[in-house]
Scaffold this active site. Structure first.
Site, short mmCIF file in Angstrom:
data_model
loop_
_atom_site.label_atom_id
_atom_site.label_comp_id
_atom_site.label_asym_id
_atom_site.label_seq_id
_atom_site.Cartn_x
_atom_site.Cartn_y
_atom_site.Cartn_z
CB SER A 58 -3.93 -7.67 -5.37
OG SER A 58 -3.32 -8.63 -4.53
CE1 TYR B 215 -7.59 -6.28 -1.47
CE2 TYR B 215 -6.34 -8.21 -2.14
CZ TYR B 215 -6.43 -6.83 -1.96
OH TYR B 215 -5.36 -6.04 -2.27
N1 LIG Z 1 -0.22 -3.51 0.84
C1 LIG Z 1 -0.33 -4.65 0.20
O1 LIG Z 1 0.24 -5.68 0.61
C2 LIG Z 1 -1.12 -4.70 -1.11
C3 LIG Z 1 -0.92 -5.79 -1.96
C4 LIG Z 1 -1.61 -5.85 -3.16
C5 LIG Z 1 -2.50 -4.84 -3.52
N2 LIG Z 1 -2.70 -3.80 -2.67
C6 LIG Z 1 -3.65 -2.75 -3.09
O2 LIG Z 1 -2.97 -1.51 -3.11
C7 LIG Z 1 -3.92 -0.44 -2.98
C8 LIG Z 1 -3.35 0.59 -2.02
O3 LIG Z 1 -3.27 0.02 -0.72
P1 LIG Z 1 -2.01 0.25 0.24
O4 LIG Z 1 -1.30 -1.03 0.35
O5 LIG Z 1 -1.28 1.46 -0.13
O6 LIG Z 1 -2.80 0.42 1.64
P2 LIG Z 1 -3.11 1.69 2.56
O7 LIG Z 1 -1.85 2.31 3.00
O8 LIG Z 1 -4.06 1.19 3.60
O9 LIG Z 1 -3.86 2.67 1.57
C9 LIG Z 1 -5.19 2.47 1.15
C10 LIG Z 1 -5.76 3.80 0.71
O10 LIG Z 1 -7.12 3.60 0.27
C11 LIG Z 1 -7.94 4.61 0.86
N3 LIG Z 1 -9.31 4.13 1.02
C12 LIG Z 1 -9.73 2.97 1.60
N4 LIG Z 1 -11.08 2.93 1.62
C13 LIG Z 1 -11.51 4.08 1.03
C14 LIG Z 1 -12.79 4.65 0.79
N5 LIG Z 1 -13.92 4.03 1.19
N6 LIG Z 1 -12.87 5.85 0.18
C15 LIG Z 1 -11.75 6.51 -0.20
N7 LIG Z 1 -10.50 6.04 0.02
C16 LIG Z 1 -10.39 4.84 0.64
C17 LIG Z 1 -7.26 4.90 2.20
O11 LIG Z 1 -7.56 6.24 2.62
P3 LIG Z 1 -8.53 6.68 3.82
O12 LIG Z 1 -8.50 5.62 4.87
O13 LIG Z 1 -7.96 8.00 4.25
O14 LIG Z 1 -9.86 6.83 3.15
C18 LIG Z 1 -5.79 4.82 1.83
O15 LIG Z 1 -5.33 6.06 1.34
C19 LIG Z 1 -5.22 -1.10 -2.55
O16 LIG Z 1 -6.11 -1.13 -3.63
C20 LIG Z 1 -4.82 -2.51 -2.16
O17 LIG Z 1 -5.85 -3.44 -2.37
C21 LIG Z 1 -2.04 -3.71 -1.47
#
Ligand SMILES: NC(=O)c1ccc[n+]([C@@H]2O[C@H](COP(=O)([O-])OP(=O)(O)OC[C@H]3O[C@@H](n4cnc5c(N)ncnc54)[C@H](OP(=O)(O)O)[C@@H]3O)[C@@H](O)[C@H]2O)c1
Length: 271
Positions: free
Chosen positions: A145, A158
Site C-alpha cells: 500500500s 496496517y
Molecule cells: N482498497 C484500498 O484502498 C487499498 C489500498 C491499498 C492497499 N490495499 C490492499 O489491497 C489488498 C486487497 O484489498 P482490496 O482493496 O481488494 O479489498 P477487499 O475487496 O476487501 O478484498 C480483500 C480480500 O482479502 C480477503 N481476506 C481478508 N482477510 C482474509 C483472511 N483472514 N483469510 C483469507 N482471505 C482474507 C478477503 O476475502 P474474504 O473476506 O472472503 O476472506 C478479500 O477477498 C489488501 O492487501 C489491502 O491491504 C487496498
C-alpha cells in the site's frame, strides 16, 4: 513473447480473490491464459467467480476456501503451493484495514493482521519459491500500500505491516533476479473495492478522500501486470499516488498525509 505471457501457461495462486483487486487479478490472469487457484474465506463468492472464468476462458479454476489468519487455513494453502504443479505466479493480496488507536483495538485483530499481511505472504512465498527457482520461471506480487511509505496514525499496524511487505519484496526481488524470478511490491492508494466496507474498517470516513484520489481495482491490476513486464520491483499505480509518495519524502508532505490519515478515521460513538 512477453514475460507475463511466458508465465501464463502455468498456474497462479491468488489470495483474497473473493473481492476487489484479488478478483480483478483473477479475471485479468484468466484472460491471459492462466489456470488459477483462488483463496479467501467466502467460498460462495470464489465458486461464483470460478464458474464465470471457466465459462469465459475454459481454464481450470480451483477454489481453496481458507482463513489465512488461522494456522489450519494457512497450512492448507501452503501445502497446495508446495505441490509441484507448474505454479508460475503467487499473488499475496489478502488483507484488511483497521482504523483506531492501537491501544484500543482488540489485540486478537492486531495479531490477525500480522498473520494475514506478514506470516501468510512469508510462508506462501517460502513454499512456492523452490519450484519457481528450479524451473527458472515465476513471479510473486505482494500487495502492499502507499501506507507503507508513511507511518499513519490510527493505522499503526496496517502501515507497519505494509512497510514490512515493501521492504521484504525489494530484498527478495534482488535475491531472485539471477534465478529469473521476479518479485513486485504493489503499492496502491485509495482503490474502490470492498476494503472500506469490512467490519474492521467500517469507521473509515470516505467523505475525507476526494473522488480524484480513487482508482478502480481493474486499473490498479493492469498497471501492476504492466510493471511486472518491465521488472519494476515496486509498482505505485497512478500519477497521483506516485506524486503523493514523492511528497512523503519531505516533512510538509508527510505531515499532510498523517493529518488526513488521522481525519479519515471516525471514532465510533457507542450505541
Ligand atoms: N482498497 C484500498 O484502498 C487499498 C489500498 C491499498 C492497499 N490495499 C490492499 O489491497 C489488498 C486487497 O484489498 P482490496 O482493496 O481488494 O479489498 P477487499 O475487496 O476487501 O478484498 C480483500 C480480500 O482479502 C480477503 N481476506 C481478508 N482477510 C482474509 C483472511 N483472514 N483469510 C483469507 N482471505 C482474507 C478477503 O476475502 P474474504 O473476506 O472472503 O476472506 C478479500 O477477498 C489488501 O492487501 C489491502 O491491504 C487496498
Amino acid at each position: 513473447m512477453s514475460y507475463v505471457q511466458q508465465l501464463a501457461p502455468g498456474r497462479a495462486l491468488i489470495t483474497g480473490a473473493s473481492s476487489g483487486m484479488g478478483a480483478s487479478f483473477a479475471r485479468q490472469l484468466a484472460a491471459l491464459g492462466c489456470d488459477l487457484v483462488l483463496v479467501a474465506r467466502r467460498e460462495d463468492r470464489l465458486r461464483q467467480l470460478a464458474s464465470e472464468l471457466e465459462r469465459a476462458h475454459g481454464h481450470k479454476v480451483e477454489v481453496l476456501a481458507a482463513d489465512l489468519a488461522t494456522l489450519e487455513g494457512l497450512t492448507r494453502v501452503e501445502t497446495r503451493l508446495a505441490t509441484p504443479d507448474h505454479f508460475t505466479l503467487l499473488i499475496n493480496n489478502a488483507g484488511f484495514g483497521s482504523g483506531g488507536l492501537f491501544h484500543e483495538i482488540d489485540v486478537a485483530k492486531q495479531l490477525a493482521m500480522i498473520q494475514v499481511h506478514v506470516v501468510a505472504p512469508t510462508r506462501l512465498a517460502r513454499a512456492v519459491l523452490p519450484q519457481m527457482t528450479a524451473q527458472r520461471r515465476g513471479a510473486v506480487i505482494n500487495v502492499a500500500s502507499v501506507a507503507a511509505y508513511a507511518a499513519v496514525p490510527t493505522s499503526a499496524m496496517y502501515s507497519s505491516t505494509k512497510a514490512w511487505m515493501l521492504s521484504f519484496s525489494q530484498a527478495l526481488a534482488l535475491e531472485l533476479a539471477p534465478a529469473n524470478v521476479r518479485v513486485q511490491a504493489l503499492c496502491p492508494g485509495f482503490t474502490t473495492t470492498g476494503f472500506h466496507d469490512t467490519p474492521e474498517d467500517q469507521n473509515f470516513d470516505r467523505s475525507v478522500v476526494p473522488r480524484f484520489m480513487w482508482m478502480t481495482a481493474d486499473a490498479v491490476v493492469a498497471r501492476s501486470l504492466a510493471a511486472l513486464e518491465r521488472d519494476r520491483h515496486v509498482c505505485i499505480p497512478g500519477g497521483f499516488n506516485q506524486l503523493m509518495v514523492a511528497l512523503l519524502r519531505f516533512p510538509p508532505g508527510l505531515a499532510v498525509a498523517r493529518y488526513l490519515g488521522r481525519r479519515r478515521w471516525r471514532r465510533q460513538t457507542p450505541s
